[in-house]
Design an enzyme around this catalytic site. Structure first.
Site: not given
Lengths: 325, 374
Positions: A29, A58, A60, A82, A86, A129
């Site tokens: 992505e 988008l 995975e 990314q 994810y 994240h």
């Protein structure tokens, strides 16, 4: 020799490998015109074009799954997820397809591919994240898992991963993407073999074993110990599957005290595998039990972003425990 | 090449049919196939059915652990097999595709060896039965997780597009697979990339016990092609020639750079999902009987006989030939003997890891790694 950061090294190494071998393609992505959200693929689209630097939907599972099929057909795909957080929609593709392809086909088919995972906390990203999901992949025979911590090793291991014949989960310490700069050799064949650890610092009183983003805190802890007159040996594992247990056992057997540092959650962690192997193979030579310093068994917190990480204070506390045992 | 009169419009409501249950040619274009080509298809249909029956026998004898019968699917599979070039194009099958694997040239002995997991199995006994694969035929080794092969199929098709040789990928699955996220992610990617791939759904109406109306709110699978920007085709899956013509059109479009297609063939599995299933719990016997009357083998035989291309003598000769072939293959596969214990450690990575070498050595200290695996 160029002085460069980790994230610059990723982009430049990919460029070198794409120039060297036209089978190497990059997909993910925003990896095209945007150059990746971290700029880890910066410049590749302009140089190599949309056929070899593929902006994907988008999804995975589609990214990693397509990489498997590309690899089977003779390409050398490097997929970017990314954030490591994810990867899970593509988990089945890694675990059920990529990891088992060589085995289930009796060697008829292989999936030489790399899946890059920017990983780790300390970036104010909360639990989606910041994670370090290496244990999921280390538990999957058929994959290789590496987690370098320096620009030099990023270059050497990424080249080994791209040139190797098996799927590699390539974890990148995104907290250190721009925090560390060092001279990286221009040698286009600068390779670091997968499965080899390295001694970052020699010492006699305690062995600190770590990898990935936690190497930064571990080296700072070793500095603080040196100021106290305690000599810490520091081993950077670099590769987790397979891992260099012979080097670790040899050093631990000589010193007798060991602390294993990782920011992943503790239970079932790779740090636990290292500690268990040491206990099983070198118990008679230990002066103290192997001690782990890890993240906690919570989802990665947001407000306690830094406290969650095993920082120098927690490492020093653990070292004191093994010295006092 | 297919002439203009043989072009099939996407999304036509009625499934494409070429010969009816009575064996009559009902296509809106003239019969233009080589007689030997059609006889060869018939042979493949019968051969697949005989293998299916033999595997059930071997399962009852305890020599095969699992059977996913393909009886009722042969027409779709033999038809589509004729639409690709084996060894050039790529094939991503699913677990009920033994007739397809045989029809593209997978040697019968290799097929049986995979079911029996003896030393004769080129995949070294690594998988449960019903998981074909062959590098020589570009036949991607089946994995059990449903629809997990569909994203890799698209990756191969993208690689084929980059290579620019006009090669295509054919990817099959059942109706249940179309509910998986990977299926949608893959078709979406194929549409976005214009990848040269033909998705072929063998819709037998049931994912084990769950009927299609509980699988999807969509009226059928072909309809879903709209969402991914590709043509969708409905075809009578009990009509091998219809499956051949429709798949050929989709394959030629992919070769010509026109991107992916989705073909939905309406088939039926006569048997249970597997030897471990009891289909009487979820579907009525008269439904099974009704579909059996539409059998692709009987239909093709009646077509051939109507054209004077087949008779009882030819049928008897074929039966004898296939029995002899099966007997010899089973004998050879059994004679190869069980795989040794130590093979378990091979083919994990290109070269074994330090950890695996130690584990192998530890087991070798306790057991003879050449002894038969159990």
């Amino acid at each position: 020799m160029a002085v460069q950061t980790i994230v610059q090294t990723v982009a430049r190494t990919l460029a070198e490998e794409m120039a060297r071998d036209e089978r190497v393609v990059v997909l993910g992505e925003d990896v095209g015109k945007r150059g990746g959200v971290f700029l880890a693929t910066e410049g590749l689209f302009d140089r190599f074009g949309p056929d070899r630097v593929i902006d994907t939907p988008l999804a995975e599972a589609a990214i990693i799954g397509a990489a498997v099929g590309m690899a089977v057909h003779g390409l050398r795909p490097v997929a970017e997820i990314q954030f490591a957080d994810y990867v899970f929609p593509g988990f089945d593709q890694l675990v059920s397809q990529a990891a088992k392809l060589r085995y289930r086909s009796g060697g008829a088919f292989t999936a030489p591919m790399v899946v890059r995972l920017p990983a780790g906390g300390g970036v104010a990203g909360g639990h989606h994240h910041s994670q370090n999901p290496e244990a999921h992949f280390v538990h999957t025979p058929g994959l290789q898992v590496v987690y370098p911590s320096t620009p030099n090793d990023v270059k050497g291991l990424l080249k080994s991963a791209v040139r190797g014949d098996d799927p590699v989960v390539f974890m990148e310490p995104k907290r250190l993407y721009r925090a560390i700069k060092e001279e990286v050799p221009d040698d286009p064949d600068h390779l670091v073999p997968i499965g080899q650890a390295v001694v970052r610092r020699a010492g006699d009183d305690v062995v600190l074993v770590s990898y990935g983003a936690s190497m930064s805190e571990t080296l700072r802890a070793a500095d603080a110990l040196a100021e106290q007159g305690i000599s810490a040996e520091v081993i950077d594992l670099r590769s987790l599957l397979p891992w260099d247990e012979d080097l670790v056992l040899e050093r631990v057997a000589r010193v007798g005290r060991v602390v294993v540092v990782s920011e992943a959650p503790r239970t079932g962690s790779f740090a636990s595998e290292v500690a268990a192997t040491i206990a099983e193979e070198a118990l008679d030579l230990l002066e103290a039990p192997p001690v782990r310093v890890t993240g906690f068994d919570t989802p990665y917190p947001y407000a306690q972003d830094r406290a969650y990480l095993p920082g120098p204070d927690r490492i020093l506390h653990a070292v004191q425990r093994v010295l006092d045992y | 090449m297919i002439g203009k009169t043989q072009r099939f419009e996407p999304f036509a409501e009625a499934p494409v049919r070429v010969i009816d249950e009575a064996g009559q040619w009902i296509a809106p274009f003239a019969y233009n196939l080589d007689d030997d080509f059609v006889r060869g298809m018939y042979r493949d249909l019968v051969r697949a059915r005989r293998l299916d029956e033999r595997l059930s026998t071997l399962q009852r004898q305890g020599k095969v652990s699992f059977v996913a019968s393909a009886a009722g699917h042969e027409g779709a599979q033999v038809g589509m097999a004729r639409a690709i070039e084996p060894g050039r194009d790529w094939l991503y099958p699913y677990y009920r595709d033994l007739p397809l694997a045989l029809a593209v040239g997978w040697p019968l002995a290799e097929a049986i060896a995979q079911q029996m997991a003896t030393r004769a199995d080129p995949a070294r006994g690594r998988q449960m039965p019903a998981h074909p694969g062959s590098a020589a035929l570009n036949l991607f080794t089946v994995a059990s997780p449903i629809a997990s092969h569909v994203p890799p199929a698209v990756g191969t098709a993208i690689a084929q597009k980059l290579a620019g040789q006009g090669d295509v990928t054919l990817c099959t699955f059942g109706d249940g697979a179309t509910s998986e996220g990977d299926w949608h992610a893959a078709l979406n990617l194929a549409g976005a990339q214009g990848a040269p791939v033909v998705f072929f759904c063998e819709n037998n109406g049931y994912a084990i016990s769950v009927a299609f109306r509980h699988q999807s709110g969509s009226v059928d699978v072909a309809t879903k092609a709209h969402a991914y920007g590709m043509p969708g085709y409905r075809v009578d899956g009990m009509d091998a020639l219809a499956c051949y013509f429709v798949t050929r059109q989709a394959v030629e479009a992919a070769r010509d750079g026109l991107g992916p297609s989705l073909v939905e063939a309406f088939v039926y599995r006569y048997g249970a999902h597997s030897n471990a299933d009891d289909d009487a719990r979820y579907r009525p016997a008269d439904e099974v009987a009704a579909w059996r009357r539409r059998d692709p083998i009987g239909r093709m035989r009646r077509f051939l006989e109507g054209r004077g291309l087949w008779d009882d003598a030819a049928e008897a000769a074929l039966a004898a030939e296939l029995k002899a072939e099966l007997d010899a293959a089973v004998r050879a596969v059994e004679a190869a003997g069980p795989v040794p214990l130590g093979w378990m450690f091979d083919d994990v990575l290109a070269s074994p890891s330090l950890q695996l070498r130690k584990q192998r050595a530890a087991l070798a200290a306790q057991r003879d790694l050449e002894e038969p695996a159990r």
